[in-house]
Design a protein around this motif. Sequence first.
Motif, PDB file in Angstrom:
ATOM      1  N   ALA A  50       0.819  -1.210   0.000  1.00 44.30           N
ATOM      2  CA  ALA A  50       0.000   0.000   0.000  1.00 44.30           C
ATOM      3  C   ALA A  50       0.852   1.259   0.000  1.00 44.30           C
ATOM      4  N   ASP A  51       2.145   1.146   0.391  1.00 42.98           N
ATOM      5  CA  ASP A  51       3.006   2.323   0.510  1.00 42.98           C
ATOM      6  C   ASP A  51       4.337   2.078  -0.190  1.00 42.98           C
ATOM      7  N   LEU A  76       1.644   2.179  -7.671  1.00 40.71           N
ATOM      8  CA  LEU A  76       1.157   3.191  -8.605  1.00 40.71           C
ATOM      9  C   LEU A  76      -0.228   3.677  -8.193  1.00 40.71           C
ATOM     10  N   GLU A  77      -0.616   4.810  -8.739  1.00 43.02           N
ATOM     11  CA  GLU A  77      -1.914   5.380  -8.427  1.00 43.02           C
ATOM     12  C   GLU A  77      -3.044   4.550  -9.044  1.00 43.02           C
ATOM     13  N   ASN A  78      -4.235   4.736  -8.505  1.00 43.23           N
ATOM     14  CA  ASN A  78      -5.458   4.122  -9.043  1.00 43.23           C
ATOM     15  C   ASN A  78      -5.401   2.596  -9.075  1.00 43.23           C
ATOM     16  N   ALA A 120       3.927  -5.925 -10.499  1.00 44.28           N
ATOM     17  CA  ALA A 120       2.888  -6.817  -9.975  1.00 44.28           C
ATOM     18  C   ALA A 120       1.602  -6.023  -9.790  1.00 44.28           C
ATOM     19  N   ARG A 121       0.467  -6.731  -9.894  1.00 45.30           N
ATOM     20  CA  ARG A 121      -0.823  -6.086  -9.632  1.00 45.30           C
ATOM     21  C   ARG A 121      -1.891  -7.148  -9.396  1.00 45.30           C
ATOM     22  N   GLU A 122      -2.982  -6.704  -8.801  1.00 44.85           N
ATOM     23  CA  GLU A 122      -4.121  -7.590  -8.602  1.00 44.85           C
ATOM     24  C   GLU A 122      -4.866  -7.707  -9.920  1.00 44.85           C
TER      25      GLU A 122
END
Length: 376
Positions: A50-51, A76-78, A120-122
Motif C-alpha cells: 500500500a506504501d 502506482l496510483e489508481n 505486480a498487480r491484482e
Amino acid sequence: MLSGAGNSPGLDFLKIGVGARPAGMGEAFCAAADDASAIYWNPSGLGRLADKEITFMYNKWFEDMNYSFLAYAHPLENNSGTVAGAYYSLNTGSIRQYDNNDVLTGSFENTSRMFVLSYAREIKAGFTAGVSLKSIQDKIYDRTANAGACDIGLLYRAGNADFGLSIQNIGTGIRYITESFPLPGNVRFGVSLKDFRTAGLNLSADANLAQQEEKEFSLGAEYAAYKGFSLRAGYYSGENNAGSGARFGLGYVFGDTSIDYAFVPYDALGDTYRISLTWKFRKKPVAPAVVQQPEPVREEKPEAPKPQLEKLLKKVKPTPAQLEEAEKLYNDGKIEYSKGNLEAAKALWEKALSLAPDHDKAQQALKRVKEQLKEK
C-alpha cells in the motif's frame, strides 16, 4: 544450499534468500511475501503493498563473504499495480591463487551482481500476479560472464489463508570461456495462515522443487508480541544441503521504520546472521468526504407524511462495490496490525468504515487499536 550439480559455483548466490524477516521464518515466505523483499521470494507479493518502501539487507556469510541486497517498491496510483527494482551483490573476499607447482602467485576475488526490475498487480479479486526481469553478472578472476532470466509469481487469498507459486530463474545459461552452466531453476509453493483473532500470528510453509537438487521444505512462524516487537522462528530442511535446521529472528517497528535480525546456523561451516532495515513512505490518510444530508422539509399540513419522510432521509446503504472495497481495506489493516504497524492499521480501518459504517469487524478492530495507541 550452496552448491548444486551442473551449476556454476558463482551462480549459487541466486539461491541465497534475502531479508532478515524471511530468514527468521525458515525461508517459508512464498505465500507470506508482503514487503519489498517479495521481489526475490514471490514478485506477485509486491502487488499488495500500500506504501512506497525501501529495504536494505546485509548478510555476513562464511569466511570473508558478504552479501547485500537493496530494493525499492513503488505502488502506482489508481490501484494500477506496483513497480520495483533491486540490486544484489555477493563478494567472496580474497581468494589465494597458485600456479601449477602450488606456488602462491597472488589473489583474486569472485564478485556476483544482479539487477532486477519487477511489476505486480491484482488481476482479479483475491488473485495477484507478478513478474521480474533479471540481469546477472558473474566475475571470476579476470573473466566476466552475463546472463538474463525472469521470475513469475502468483498469489491467491481465501479468507485468512494465502497460497503462493513462484517460478524462479527462467532464462539463458551462463558461459565461462568455453564452458556453459544452467541457471539454478526453482519452483516454490507456499501457504500462509494468519490468525486474526489474536491479530498477531502468521504461520507459513514452503516447498521448493530445485532443479537438479533434492526437494526442500521450510516452516515458519511470526508473532507480533508487544508494541512493535515481533518474534520469529522457522525450520529449513533440504537433504545434503548446508543450513538445514532451526532458525530464529527478531523484529521491531518504530514509526515508518523497521529493523529485523535473523540467526542462521550452518553446522560446520559456521553461524551466519542477517540484518535488514526497511523504511516506508506512508500516504497521509485523507479525511472521508462528509455527505450532507438534505434537511427535512417541514410540512405543517398534513402530519401523516412525516414518518415516510424520515424513512427516506435514513442513511443510504453502501453499494456492493463499496462493501467489497471496505472488506479489502479491513483485511489490509489486519496485515499491518499483525506486523505491529498500529497507525497504518488504524488509518485503513477508518477508511473502511467511511465506506461501510456498519462494518462490525472494522469497528471492533478500530476500537482495539485506539486503546493500544493510548497505552503507548
